[in-house]
Every structure is written in C-alpha cells, then in structure tokens.
Design a protein around this motif. Structure first.
Motif, PDB file in Angstrom:
ATOM      1  N   MET A  42       0.823  -1.207   0.000  1.00  0.00           N
ATOM      2  CA  MET A  42       0.000   0.000   0.000  1.00  0.00           C
ATOM      3  C   MET A  42       0.860   1.261   0.000  1.00  0.00           C
ATOM      4  O   MET A  42       0.515   2.253  -0.652  1.00  0.00           O
ATOM      5  N   ALA A  43       1.981   1.244   0.689  1.00  0.00           N
ATOM      6  CA  ALA A  43       2.894   2.393   0.659  1.00  0.00           C
ATOM      7  C   ALA A  43       3.438   2.577  -0.754  1.00  0.00           C
ATOM      8  O   ALA A  43       3.474   3.692  -1.279  1.00  0.00           O
ATOM      9  N   SER A  44       3.840   1.498  -1.370  1.00  0.00           N
ATOM     10  CA  SER A  44       4.353   1.547  -2.742  1.00  0.00           C
ATOM     11  C   SER A  44       3.277   2.046  -3.704  1.00  0.00           C
ATOM     12  O   SER A  44       3.536   2.880  -4.575  1.00  0.00           O
ATOM     13  N   ALA A  45       2.049   1.560  -3.538  1.00  0.00           N
ATOM     14  CA  ALA A  45       0.945   1.984  -4.402  1.00  0.00           C
ATOM     15  C   ALA A  45       0.632   3.460  -4.197  1.00  0.00           C
ATOM     16  O   ALA A  45       0.406   4.195  -5.163  1.00  0.00           O
ATOM     17  N   ALA A  46       0.632   3.913  -2.953  1.00  0.00           N
ATOM     18  CA  ALA A  46       0.344   5.317  -2.658  1.00  0.00           C
ATOM     19  C   ALA A  46       1.339   6.228  -3.367  1.00  0.00           C
ATOM     20  O   ALA A  46       0.958   7.236  -3.982  1.00  0.00           O
ATOM     21  N   ILE A  47       2.600   5.873  -3.299  1.00  0.00           N
ATOM     22  CA  ILE A  47       3.629   6.690  -3.943  1.00  0.00           C
ATOM     23  C   ILE A  47       3.474   6.655  -5.462  1.00  0.00           C
ATOM     24  O   ILE A  47       3.576   7.682  -6.131  1.00  0.00           O
ATOM     25  N   SER A  48       3.203   5.488  -6.024  1.00  0.00           N
ATOM     26  CA  SER A  48       3.023   5.390  -7.475  1.00  0.00           C
ATOM     27  C   SER A  48       1.844   6.233  -7.948  1.00  0.00           C
ATOM     28  O   SER A  48       1.934   6.920  -8.965  1.00  0.00           O
ATOM     29  N   VAL A  49       0.745   6.189  -7.212  1.00  0.00           N
ATOM     30  CA  VAL A  49      -0.429   6.980  -7.588  1.00  0.00           C
ATOM     31  C   VAL A  49      -0.132   8.465  -7.454  1.00  0.00           C
ATOM     32  O   VAL A  49      -0.451   9.256  -8.341  1.00  0.00           O
ATOM     33  N   ALA A  50       0.502   8.857  -6.343  1.00  0.00           N
ATOM     34  CA  ALA A  50       0.801  10.274  -6.100  1.00  0.00           C
ATOM     35  C   ALA A  50       1.767  10.843  -7.139  1.00  0.00           C
ATOM     36  O   ALA A  50       1.701  12.024  -7.476  1.00  0.00           O
ATOM     37  N   LEU A  51       2.655  10.014  -7.661  1.00  0.00           N
ATOM     38  CA  LEU A  51       3.632  10.477  -8.650  1.00  0.00           C
ATOM     39  C   LEU A  51       3.202  10.213 -10.090  1.00  0.00           C
ATOM     40  O   LEU A  51       3.871  10.642 -11.025  1.00  0.00           O
ATOM     41  N   GLY A  52       2.111   9.466 -10.261  1.00  0.00           N
ATOM     42  CA  GLY A  52       1.664   9.148 -11.611  1.00  0.00           C
ATOM     43  C   GLY A  52       2.537   8.121 -12.297  1.00  0.00           C
ATOM     44  O   GLY A  52       2.621   8.089 -13.524  1.00  0.00           O
ATOM     45  N   ARG A  53       3.181   7.271 -11.517  1.00  0.00           N
ATOM     46  CA  ARG A  53       4.076   6.249 -12.083  1.00  0.00           C
ATOM     47  C   ARG A  53       3.386   4.893 -12.154  1.00  0.00           C
ATOM     48  O   ARG A  53       2.498   4.586 -11.352  1.00  0.00           O
ATOM     49  N   ASP A  54       3.830   4.064 -13.093  1.00  0.00           N
ATOM     50  CA  ASP A  54       3.322   2.702 -13.176  1.00  0.00           C
ATOM     51  C   ASP A  54       3.681   1.953 -11.902  1.00  0.00           C
ATOM     52  O   ASP A  54       4.636   2.306 -11.200  1.00  0.00           O
ATOM     53  N   TRP A  55       2.892   0.912 -11.591  1.00  0.00           N
ATOM     54  CA  TRP A  55       3.077   0.167 -10.348  1.00  0.00           C
ATOM     55  C   TRP A  55       3.239  -1.317 -10.668  1.00  0.00           C
ATOM     56  O   TRP A  55       2.318  -1.961 -11.133  1.00  0.00           O
ATOM     57  N   PHE A  56       4.437  -1.835 -10.458  1.00  0.00           N
ATOM     58  CA  PHE A  56       4.752  -3.252 -10.723  1.00  0.00           C
ATOM     59  C   PHE A  56       4.266  -3.689 -12.106  1.00  0.00           C
ATOM     60  O   PHE A  56       3.646  -4.739 -12.266  1.00  0.00           O
ATOM     61  N   GLY A  57       4.541  -2.857 -13.110  1.00  0.00           N
ATOM     62  CA  GLY A  57       4.178  -3.189 -14.484  1.00  0.00           C
ATOM     63  C   GLY A  57       2.744  -2.864 -14.853  1.00  0.00           C
ATOM     64  O   GLY A  57       2.355  -3.032 -16.004  1.00  0.00           O
ATOM     65  N   LYS A  58       1.952  -2.410 -13.901  1.00  0.00           N
ATOM     66  CA  LYS A  58       0.562  -2.034 -14.167  1.00  0.00           C
ATOM     67  C   LYS A  58       0.532  -0.552 -14.537  1.00  0.00           C
ATOM     68  O   LYS A  58       1.090   0.276 -13.829  1.00  0.00           O
ATOM     69  N   LYS A  59      -0.109  -0.227 -15.626  1.00  0.00           N
ATOM     70  CA  LYS A  59      -0.158   1.136 -16.150  1.00  0.00           C
ATOM     71  C   LYS A  59      -0.914   2.060 -15.202  1.00  0.00           C
ATOM     72  O   LYS A  59      -2.007   1.749 -14.753  1.00  0.00           O
ATOM     73  N   ASN A  60      -0.303   3.200 -14.899  1.00  0.00           N
ATOM     74  CA  ASN A  60      -0.953   4.240 -14.104  1.00  0.00           C
ATOM     75  C   ASN A  60      -1.508   5.275 -15.065  1.00  0.00           C
ATOM     76  O   ASN A  60      -0.776   5.827 -15.881  1.00  0.00           O
ATOM     77  N   LYS A  61      -2.792   5.545 -14.981  1.00  0.00           N
ATOM     78  CA  LYS A  61      -3.448   6.432 -15.935  1.00  0.00           C
ATOM     79  C   LYS A  61      -3.529   7.882 -15.473  1.00  0.00           C
ATOM     80  O   LYS A  61      -4.008   8.726 -16.207  1.00  0.00           O
ATOM     81  N   CYS A  62      -3.117   8.178 -14.240  1.00  0.00           N
ATOM     82  CA  CYS A  62      -3.211   9.557 -13.768  1.00  0.00           C
ATOM     83  C   CYS A  62      -2.316   9.772 -12.550  1.00  0.00           C
ATOM     84  O   CYS A  62      -1.786   8.830 -11.976  1.00  0.00           O
ATOM     85  N   ARG A  63      -2.191  11.018 -12.198  1.00  0.00           N
ATOM     86  CA  ARG A  63      -1.505  11.393 -10.965  1.00  0.00           C
ATOM     87  C   ARG A  63      -2.550  12.078 -10.089  1.00  0.00           C
ATOM     88  O   ARG A  63      -3.240  12.988 -10.548  1.00  0.00           O
ATOM     89  N   THR A  64      -2.692  11.626  -8.858  1.00  0.00           N
ATOM     90  CA  THR A  64      -3.714  12.189  -7.981  1.00  0.00           C
ATOM     91  C   THR A  64      -3.260  12.131  -6.533  1.00  0.00           C
ATOM     92  O   THR A  64      -2.316  11.411  -6.203  1.00  0.00           O
ATOM     93  N   GLY A  65      -3.935  12.876  -5.691  1.00  0.00           N
ATOM     94  CA  GLY A  65      -3.630  12.870  -4.270  1.00  0.00           C
ATOM     95  C   GLY A  65      -4.075  11.576  -3.614  1.00  0.00           C
ATOM     96  O   GLY A  65      -4.964  10.885  -4.108  1.00  0.00           O
ATOM     97  N   VAL A  66      -3.429  11.255  -2.494  1.00  0.00           N
ATOM     98  CA  VAL A  66      -3.710  10.015  -1.772  1.00  0.00           C
ATOM     99  C   VAL A  66      -3.947  10.342  -0.306  1.00  0.00           C
ATOM    100  O   VAL A  66      -3.190  11.098   0.295  1.00  0.00           O
ATOM    101  N   VAL A  67      -4.999   9.764   0.255  1.00  0.00           N
ATOM    102  CA  VAL A  67      -5.212   9.807   1.699  1.00  0.00           C
ATOM    103  C   VAL A  67      -4.990   8.390   2.194  1.00  0.00           C
ATOM    104  O   VAL A  67      -5.712   7.470   1.812  1.00  0.00           O
TER     105      VAL A  67
END
Length: 114
Positions: A42-67
C-alpha cells in the motif's frame, strides 16, 4: 435496496487509475497474515499513484492525491513512506496525507483498556 432480479445485467466499464488493480469509486481490501506485505504494497501503491508512475508493471493512468488511512501504527506507515521515497530518490512534492486514528477512536480505545 435492490433485488438481484432488478439489477441490469449489462457490463459496466470501470475507470481504473492503476489498470486492473485500483478503480475510481471502488474500495479495495487487501488481506494477508501479519508480515504478508500489505502495508509495504500500500505504501508503494500510494507513492506510485501520487507520482503518476506505473506500479509493478501495471499502467498508471493519472496522478492524484492520496489519503492513507493508517488506523494502526501510523508511525510505521510514515517511516515506510519515507523509506520508499528515499529508495526511489524522489525529491518532488508528493500529494499524500496520512490520516491516523480519529479522536473518537482513540477515546474509545482508551475506554476499552480501562
């Protein structure tokens, strides 16, 4: 409430922000025994979402805030997020906030312990 018979059976497309893993307007539950890497993922996913980066080969479609709701061991969550940030060498702002237990939850916990 809806009866199963009243539900339209058409497929509804999901708007994923991490393709095939996280979708808008959905809740996700990650279950594993203690030490099963849930918090690390979840920490890794939060950072990937917040930075708009792909996560373990899964495409990230946006950059957004995380709570990040850290209902247990918020200090560990903070340390883990800092470690992930350092590991990635990220210096830019990451829109992540950590929500620890609310006052009501802490009061209830104290009450139960008495």
């Amino acid at each position: 409430m809806k009866a199963l018979e009243d539900i339209d059976h058409e497929e509804v497309g999901k708007a994923h922000f991490i393709k095939g893993v996280f979708a808008w307007n959905e809740t996700s539950a990650w279950i594993a025994p203690p030490g099963g890497m849930k918090s690390a993922l979840m920490a890794s996913a939060a950072i990937s979402v917040a930075l708009g980066r792909d996560w373990f080969g899964k495409k990230n479609k946006c950059r957004t805030g995380v709570v990040y709701f850290a209902l247990e061991r918020a200090d560990l969550v903070e340390r883990r997020l800092i470690a992930h940030r350092q590991l990635l060498g990220v210096t830019e702002h990451m829109p992540i906030v950590i929500a620890a237990k609310t006052r009501a939850q802490r009061a209830k916990t104290r009450w139960i312990r008495l």
